[in-house]
Design an enzyme around this catalytic site. Sequence first.
Site: not given
Ligand code: ADP
Length: 321
Positions: A110, A189, A192
Amino acid sequence: MRILSGIQPSGIIHIGNYFGMIKKMIESQDDGELFAFIASYHALTSVKDSEFLKRNTFEAAVNFLALGMDPQKSTFWVQSDVPEVLELYWILSNHTPMGLLERAHSYKDKTARGLPTNHGLFSYPVLMAADILLFDSNIVPVGKDQIQHVEMTRDIAQSFNNHYGEILVIPEAKVDNEVATVPGTDGAKMSKSYGNTIDMFGAPKVIKKQVMGIVTDSTDLNEPKEWENCNIYAISKLFMSNDELLDLQKRYATPGEGYGHFKLTLLDKINSYFEPYGQKREELLNNPEMVKDILSDGAKKARVIASEKMRVIKDAVGLSY
Ligand code: ADP
Ligand code: TRP
């Protein structure tokens, strides 16, 4: 065996979150005693809009309950409803060397990205250690990005125990290497922050738009198509049985259908997969008092354990007289 999991309250969840994390967490209710909470205090490090945080905390609770979190089997609460965790956070801060926090990847990332930093962000891992240690957790299922935080928790706990005796349970991180990264609509991947998601409980129009927006090559309708590297196929794998996938492979190989047809097949699959959860979610959204009661009961259960643990810890460090 006690399993503990904390989830940041993000209102909109996508199928990557579901297959990557939520599904496993719900299934772990059968592996041991699950303690799961919505990490509202942690969210304050990045969310400064109070209405947004309130709504997302509530919606996260609704989503998890709709997806199978069972308050009879597990203890499920909102982190800030169990304030004992902040008492432990302060006590543990005094056993956390500055150097340990300075080495935290998430904090370093960050700062490297030039984001504004503050003490909450810096001490985030100490609060996470408090979450874990307050409940004598044995296993903490986490994604790769959180392993370091669990290792820091172990270091802090060991340092505390060396000083005051065997009071804290040393937890272990459990990383599921089987869980593949779910690809997004552009093949990267799903995340959001990349705008390539398929949302789980989005309006039908939104989900349709996301699925129809899956990026493909431009092979003509009348040419055979390759499923191997196709994003539609990769996402379909999450929703289809082997027989259905073999059937889909045949459709790819046979001229006459275009990617639009495969997208509609996938859309149907996604809709029917999540439909029962969507119904449950609507019921819960229409019954906010019921959701609040569930969370309040969960917090009560958690506080019984937390306050007893704090009694022991406070006594050990000399905060009793
Ligand atoms: P984002 O990448 O959308 O911001 P987060 O970081 O909030 O998602 O992830 C919340 C949970 O979902 C975490 O445990 C993360 O490992 C899982 N996760 C998020 N995106 C994926 C993905 N594309 N494939 C597998 N697991 C994911
Ligand atoms: N930091 C975790 C994440 O961003 C959430 C979390 C907070 C957590 N406290 C926890 C996870 C305790 C496991 C255990 O995903």
